[in-house]
Design a protein around this motif. Sequence first.
Motif, short mmCIF file in Angstrom:
data_model
loop_
_atom_site.label_atom_id
_atom_site.label_comp_id
_atom_site.label_asym_id
_atom_site.label_seq_id
_atom_site.Cartn_x
_atom_site.Cartn_y
_atom_site.Cartn_z
N ILE A 172 0.84 -1.20 0.00
CA ILE A 172 0.00 0.00 0.00
C ILE A 172 0.87 1.25 0.00
O ILE A 172 0.65 2.18 -0.78
N TYR A 173 1.89 1.26 0.87
CA TYR A 173 2.82 2.40 0.92
C TYR A 173 3.44 2.64 -0.46
O TYR A 173 3.49 3.77 -0.95
N LYS A 174 3.97 1.57 -1.05
CA LYS A 174 4.65 1.68 -2.35
C LYS A 174 3.69 2.16 -3.42
O LYS A 174 4.05 2.98 -4.28
N SER A 175 2.47 1.65 -3.39
CA SER A 175 1.48 2.05 -4.38
C SER A 175 1.15 3.54 -4.28
O SER A 175 1.07 4.24 -5.30
N LEU A 176 0.98 4.03 -3.05
CA LEU A 176 0.70 5.46 -2.86
C LEU A 176 1.83 6.31 -3.46
O LEU A 176 1.57 7.35 -4.07
N GLU A 177 3.07 5.86 -3.29
CA GLU A 177 4.21 6.59 -3.84
C GLU A 177 4.20 6.54 -5.36
O GLU A 177 4.43 7.56 -6.03
#
Length: 199
Positions: A131-136
């Motif tokens: 999720i973190y990586k996707s937001l970035e």
Amino acid sequence: MTKNHLFIIAGLGARKLLSVTGDCLSIATPYFVGELGITAAVRQSNHREMVFQKVLLPSSQSMAFLISNRFFLEGDVFGSFMNLLDRFIEICPFHIPTLDFILASPIAMAITSCLTLVEDNYRVWVTFQHIYKSLEDWKKEGPEVVQSGKLMLQALFSEGIEVTLEQMSMNNKHGCFGMSVVNDCLEIPQLMGSNVNDQ
């Protein structure tokens, strides 16, 4: 023979199917698109359309079956299933037909539901890292991808992911990755909410 026995017998095949499907979907992620040297927007769109037509659509019946029977998935099969759900979050904003497919399916519900089924804090932590990586990744792209990402996040919110994370923050404090999961549970709703509400 019970349904649970059938899943145990079919476990190896299901795990292989999930693994292959996830690997094939991964070539639609920003990382692999970059690794393949596909830089032109039209070529990226054509590439992701190919993945959609050749991988996602043919796997839709299998996904529907696994989602409806997610409570019976165990061990490596459940882990592979979660990996595949993570992949959907990652790729859908980059291709509108993929996003439409996921929003019209119970995938957002399955993601929230499966978080409550996970017994391994490491598995939960891996999903949070996706999720973190996707937001970035979404923020690095144009406004269309950002808007599509918001729609994905709104679908997760509508399925109660914020409540799920709040409950997890109170119950996952012990064991390996326990405090990491708790911290992520407190931080991710804020990050997701700010992404949804950003104009």
